[in-house]
Design a protein around this motif. Structure first.
Motif, PDB file in Angstrom:
ATOM      1  N   ARG A 169       6.640  14.460  26.913  1.00 37.50           N
ATOM      2  CA  ARG A 169       6.305  13.051  27.630  1.00 37.50           C
ATOM      3  C   ARG A 169       7.144  12.750  28.723  1.00 37.50           C
ATOM      4  NH1 ARG A 169       6.161   7.379  24.319  1.00 37.50           N
ATOM      5  NH2 ARG A 169       8.474   7.733  24.374  1.00 37.50           N
ATOM      6  N   ASN A 170       8.516  13.317  28.237  1.00 40.92           N
ATOM      7  CA  ASN A 170       9.942  13.203  29.286  1.00 40.92           C
ATOM      8  C   ASN A 170      10.179  14.588  29.535  1.00 40.92           C
ATOM      9  OD1 ASN A 170       9.953  10.409  29.064  1.00 40.92           O
ATOM     10  ND2 ASN A 170      10.400  10.645  27.166  1.00 40.92           N
ATOM     11  N   PRO A 171      10.341  15.068  30.964  1.00 46.95           N
ATOM     12  CA  PRO A 171      11.009  16.397  31.268  1.00 46.95           C
ATOM     13  C   PRO A 171      12.211  16.406  30.912  1.00 46.95           C
ATOM     14  CG  PRO A 171      10.686  15.255  33.151  1.00 46.95           C
ATOM     15  CD  PRO A 171      10.190  14.113  31.955  1.00 46.95           C
ATOM     16  N   GLY A 172      12.731  17.753  30.665  1.00 50.14           N
ATOM     17  CA  GLY A 172      14.209  17.947  30.560  1.00 50.14           C
ATOM     18  C   GLY A 172      14.446  19.305  29.385  1.00 50.14           C
ATOM     19  N   LEU A 173      15.702  19.477  29.209  1.00 49.73           N
ATOM     20  CA  LEU A 173      16.057  20.226  27.973  1.00 49.73           C
ATOM     21  C   LEU A 173      15.986  19.880  26.849  1.00 49.73           C
ATOM     22  CD1 LEU A 173      17.520  23.115  27.664  1.00 49.73           C
ATOM     23  CD2 LEU A 173      19.742  21.646  27.761  1.00 49.73           C
TER      24      LEU A 173
END
Length: 231
Positions: A169-173
């Motif tokens: 739902r949220n991008p990233g590592l």
């Protein structure tokens, strides 16, 4: 102690639309969870429509309730920081308030208790007057219950003894903590090994991407099967 968080999410426990349950069987199941030290989380009106009484709710949950006459906004103010948790629109005809709880953790707009924590038998029971819990509360209850948390990211995720899946739902590592060391962690969709002999791994997740990992026995064998040409 059983490290379990059990969300009892509606008016009945049998999944049928008449909102009634077989009381003896349900109470037997609930009592077994309590004996094992599970943490129970009750939402909105557990057991009420079995016979439309507060006594039915108490028999099921071990918590005494009072009725909050509506219209009631289906949300509450969390006492710790005053944040609003629950629905922001719409009103309910009635709600329910825990009586004599060990700790009141939140209130309805009229000031009546709406979020509580109580010791019932050998277990801890939470009650929330709204069925829409925020992640901050769920994570706090998980930590207290000793539930294994695979990932601290606020993304939809599921896991069992061998698979972990996450939708970004949220991008990233994203960093994943497994419940045990895995000989190999297989990225199923991309057909590759992402980690070996570890209980922690990380991966980059673009927005709205979905990922599936295998961390059970025989990871290399599974990968070989995934790479095998389709017949």
């Amino acid at each position: 102690m059983l490290n379990a968080l059990v969300l009892v999410a509606a008016l009945s426990l049998n999944g049928s639309w008449d909102f009634r349950f077989e009381e003896d069987k349900t109470l037997e199941a609930v009592n077994k969870l309590r004996e094992r030290g599970a943490t129970l989380v009750w939402l909105y009106a557990p057991g009420y429509l079995n016979d439309n009484t507060l006594e039915s709710m108490k028999r099921l949950t071990g918590i005494e309730f009072a009725k909050v006459e509506g219209p009631v906004r289906m949300g509450l103010n969390v006492s710790e920081d005053g944040r609003w948790m629950g629905l922001t629109r719409g009103l309910a005809a009635q709600a329910f308030s825990p009586v004599n709880a060990d700790a009141v953790l939140g209130t309805y707009e009229n000031g009546m208790p709406a979020l509580s924590r109580s010791k019932v038998g050998d277990s801890i029971s939470y009650f929330s007057g709204t069925w829409q819990l925020d992640l901050e509360l769920v994570k706090a209850i998980e930590r207290e219950a000793g539930v294994h948390v695979y990932c601290d990211a606020n993304d939809p995720m599921e896991a069992n003894d061998a698979f972990f899946t996450l939708h970004a739902r949220n991008p990233g590592l994203k960093t994943v903590k497994l419940p045990r060391r895995a000989g190999a962690v297989v990225d199923v969709f991309n057909r590759r090994i992402v980690a070996r002999d570890t209980d922690t791994f990380a991966f980059d997740a673009p927005l709205h991407s979905t990922h599936l990992f295998y961390f059970g026995e025989g990871g290399d064998e599974l990968l070989a099967q995934l790479k095998r040409p389709a017949k």
